[in-house]
Motif scaffolding. Structure first.
Motif, mmCIF file in Angstrom:
data_model
loop_
_atom_site.group_PDB
_atom_site.id
_atom_site.type_symbol
_atom_site.label_atom_id
_atom_site.label_comp_id
_atom_site.label_asym_id
_atom_site.label_seq_id
_atom_site.Cartn_x
_atom_site.Cartn_y
_atom_site.Cartn_z
ATOM 1 N N ALA A 128 0.817 -1.230 0.000
ATOM 2 C CA ALA A 128 0.000 0.000 0.000
ATOM 3 C C ALA A 128 0.846 1.273 0.000
ATOM 4 N N MET A 129 1.925 1.252 -0.791
ATOM 5 C CA MET A 129 2.761 2.449 -0.938
ATOM 6 C C MET A 129 2.772 2.842 -2.406
ATOM 7 N N GLY A 130 2.141 3.966 -2.699
ATOM 8 C CA GLY A 130 2.108 4.438 -4.074
ATOM 9 C C GLY A 130 0.799 5.118 -4.386
ATOM 10 N N GLY A 131 0.591 5.401 -5.652
ATOM 11 C CA GLY A 131 -0.629 6.093 -6.048
ATOM 12 C C GLY A 131 -1.066 5.698 -7.443
ATOM 13 N N THR A 154 -3.605 3.074 -3.759
ATOM 14 C CA THR A 154 -3.027 1.780 -3.963
ATOM 15 C C THR A 154 -4.071 0.690 -4.212
ATOM 16 N N THR A 175 -4.634 4.698 3.419
ATOM 17 C CA THR A 175 -3.621 5.194 4.344
ATOM 18 C C THR A 175 -3.423 6.692 4.135
ATOM 19 N N GLY A 176 -3.576 7.091 2.852
ATOM 20 C CA GLY A 176 -3.411 8.510 2.521
ATOM 21 C C GLY A 176 -4.255 8.847 1.292
ATOM 22 N N GLY A 177 -5.215 7.984 0.999
ATOM 23 C CA GLY A 177 -6.073 8.233 -0.159
ATOM 24 C C GLY A 177 -6.319 7.004 -1.012
ATOM 25 N N SER A 178 -5.806 5.868 -0.579
ATOM 26 C CA SER A 178 -5.799 4.686 -1.450
ATOM 27 C C SER A 178 -7.136 4.062 -1.776
ATOM 28 N N TYR A 305 4.105 12.461 4.864
ATOM 29 C CA TYR A 305 5.148 11.543 4.412
ATOM 30 C C TYR A 305 6.202 11.268 5.496
ATOM 31 N N ASN A 308 4.421 8.778 7.638
ATOM 32 C CA ASN A 308 4.261 7.572 6.815
ATOM 33 C C ASN A 308 5.554 6.754 6.800
ATOM 34 N N ARG A 352 11.199 3.988 1.458
ATOM 35 C CA ARG A 352 10.465 4.472 2.634
ATOM 36 C C ARG A 352 11.049 3.925 3.932
ATOM 37 N N ASP A 418 -1.390 13.435 -3.832
ATOM 38 C CA ASP A 418 -2.185 13.105 -2.643
ATOM 39 C C ASP A 418 -2.623 14.330 -1.844
#
Ligand code: GLN
Length: 471
Positions: A128-131, A154, A175-178, A305, A308, A352, A418
């Motif tokens: 779950a890291m990315g966009g 994600t 987590t931040g918009g996934s 971030y 994160n 990360r 994001d």
């Protein structure tokens, strides 16, 4: 029998199943057919469960007795980071490629009790890291509206599966918009619940203080249905909230705040136009639209971030080649760790972990992680202040529609996408993305989302306004 799945929603299918217009087996067969036609091209699912028809048969037995709940016999897709006992949960990582879950996540247990049919597990950005779902170790997911573009991330697989009629609903994690960002890119509805409304037990942790599981559906009604069924206090997750803290009252006419000062840079003109049209829809229906200021919001991305990376470096320490998944032999124990983690994790995950270790290190903790936590509280206070005068806050979900594969290779460019979604995770507030008018780019018609944020436990207000926006 052919079932017209395009027009079908969870609510409509539930009625049809109860009325025995078609059986759960027939409905599942239809979705399996759709998946066979679409998935080889889109790569939304990483695996189709071979027991899905078995599950449907079981649902038919329940329905045949006149029993069952809303979701009995309803096909659902599940993001690859949510545990289903006995099934692989890989988080789209080589690290967990062959890892089988030993127990059900709480959300899965709840859906099983309902008699839902799990069709398969959906693609995602690794851990779950990315966009964009480009960070999956098993290939990117394509956007059903334009296969040269990303599905978002994600939870890109979940969003594409709903948009391409390969399921009626899907679970994602945000987590931040996934949940909301891929919903925006694929033209479906996505909800990030209030932090603690839905149990995280059995969700592979990315950032424990941000993560929430949420539904991706075709309609706001379905999102509400799913939310009602997966939420609730859970003794297995001490951050879950008492059901009594739910907001039940909702105002007929609401005040919606818009932080237009945020739209000055980097927001696509077509997206802004579609956004203003939606805002007008709300005011035409008698809701009040006002301008608001969120003074600290310009720090949201940096703050998000730092936290994160910090939590990721800690959460992913458990993948040591001993306890879970992949193991690669090194010359000694430390060698095992470095070889396993080097082979198992992709570039973004390693980036990360390294940065997170740095911001948590003795010399830099106060300068980065400590500061970020202070800023997080400031941003939360900005929202709490705004909610003294407004009921909801509206922004576009994403500054632009789905981009082309490889277009955001620079990690910072990817993170900048994001801007509108991370505040809900920083503050723990619930947010909903509903499709607005699509924009046209190079001949392709691309969806974009309108995002509403409410105060903690304000999901009913989101559903109320969301339904108006759908008309
Ligand atoms: N794009 C954000 C990130 O990379 C959000 C990810 C998510 O919500 N899982 O952290």
């Amino acid at each position: 029998m052919t079932i017209e799945t395009k027009q079908l929603t969870v609510a409509r299918a539930a009625k049809a199943l109860k009325a025995r217009e078609f059986s759960a087996v027939e409905l599942t067969e239809q979705f399996l057919e759709n998946i066979t036609a679409e998935n080889p091209n889109l790569n939304a699912y990483l695996e189709i469960f071979e027991d899905s028809l078995e599950q449907a048969k079981h649902a038919d037995e329940i329905l045949g007795r006149g029993e069952g709940g809303v979701l009995t016999g309803i096909p659902i897709a599940v993001k690859d980071n949510i545990l289903i006992e006995g099934k692989i949960a890989s988080a789209a990582s080589k690290m967990l490629e062959n890892y089988r879950a030993a127990y059900d996540a709480t959300v899965i247990r709840k859906l099983k009790e309902q008699g839902a049919v799990f069709l398969g597990r959906t693609n995602m950005d690794e851990f779950a890291m990315g966009g964009s779902t480009e960070n999956s170790a098993f290939g990117a997911t394509k956007n059903p509206h334009d296969t040269e573009r990303v599905a978002g991330g994600t939870s890109g697989g979940s969003a594409a599966a709903v948009a391409a009629d390969m399921t009626l609903a899907a679970l994602g994690s945000d987590t931040g918009g996934s949940v909301r960002q891929p919903a925006s890119f694929c033209g479906v509805v996505g909800l990030k619940p209030t932090y603690g409304a839905v149990s995280r037990f059995g969700l592979i942790a990315t950032v424990s203080s941000f993560d929430q599981i949420g539904p991706l559906t075709k309609t706001v009604e379905d999102a509400g249905l799913m939310f009602g069924l997966i939420s609730g206090i859970d003794p297995k997750d001490s951050t879950t909230l008492l059901d009594e803290s739910r907001q039940t009252s909702e105002k007929e006419k609401m005040t919606v705040g818009i932080p237009r000062h945020l739209f000055k840079e980097g927001v696509d003109a077509g997206v802004l136009q579609a956004f203003e049209k939606m805002a007008k829809k709300l005011s035409d229906r008698g809701h009040r639209i006002v301008d608001i200021e969120l003074p600290s919001i310009s720090y949201a991305l940096s703050c998000y971030y730092v936290i994160n990376f910090a939590e990721i470096s800690s959460n992913l320490a458990r993948f040591d080649g001993v306890r879970y998944g992949l193991h690669v032999d090194g010359i000694d124990l430390l060698g095992d760790y470095t070889k396993t983690r080097g082979a198992g994790f992709g570039t973004e995950v390693r980036r990360r972990i390294l940065l997170g270790t740095y911001v948590l290190s003795a010399g830099y903790y106060d300068a980065y992680y400590g500061k970020a936590n202070t800023v997080r509280q400031r941003i939360t206070n900005d929202f709490l202040d705004a909610f003294k005068t407004v009921d909801c806050i509206a922004t576009p979900t994403t500054p632009f529609p789905a981009f082309r594969f490889g277009e955001k290779n620079d990690p910072l460019a990817m993170y900048a996408a994001d801007i509108f979604t991370v505040p809900a995770n920083l503050t723990g507030m619930p947010a909903l993305s509903v499709p607005m008018d699509p924009v046209v780019r190079d001949g392709a018609t691309l969806p974009v989302g309108f995002q509403l944020t409410a105060p903690h436990r304000g999901e009913p207000a989101l559903f109320h306004l969301g339904k108006i926006l759908e008309i």
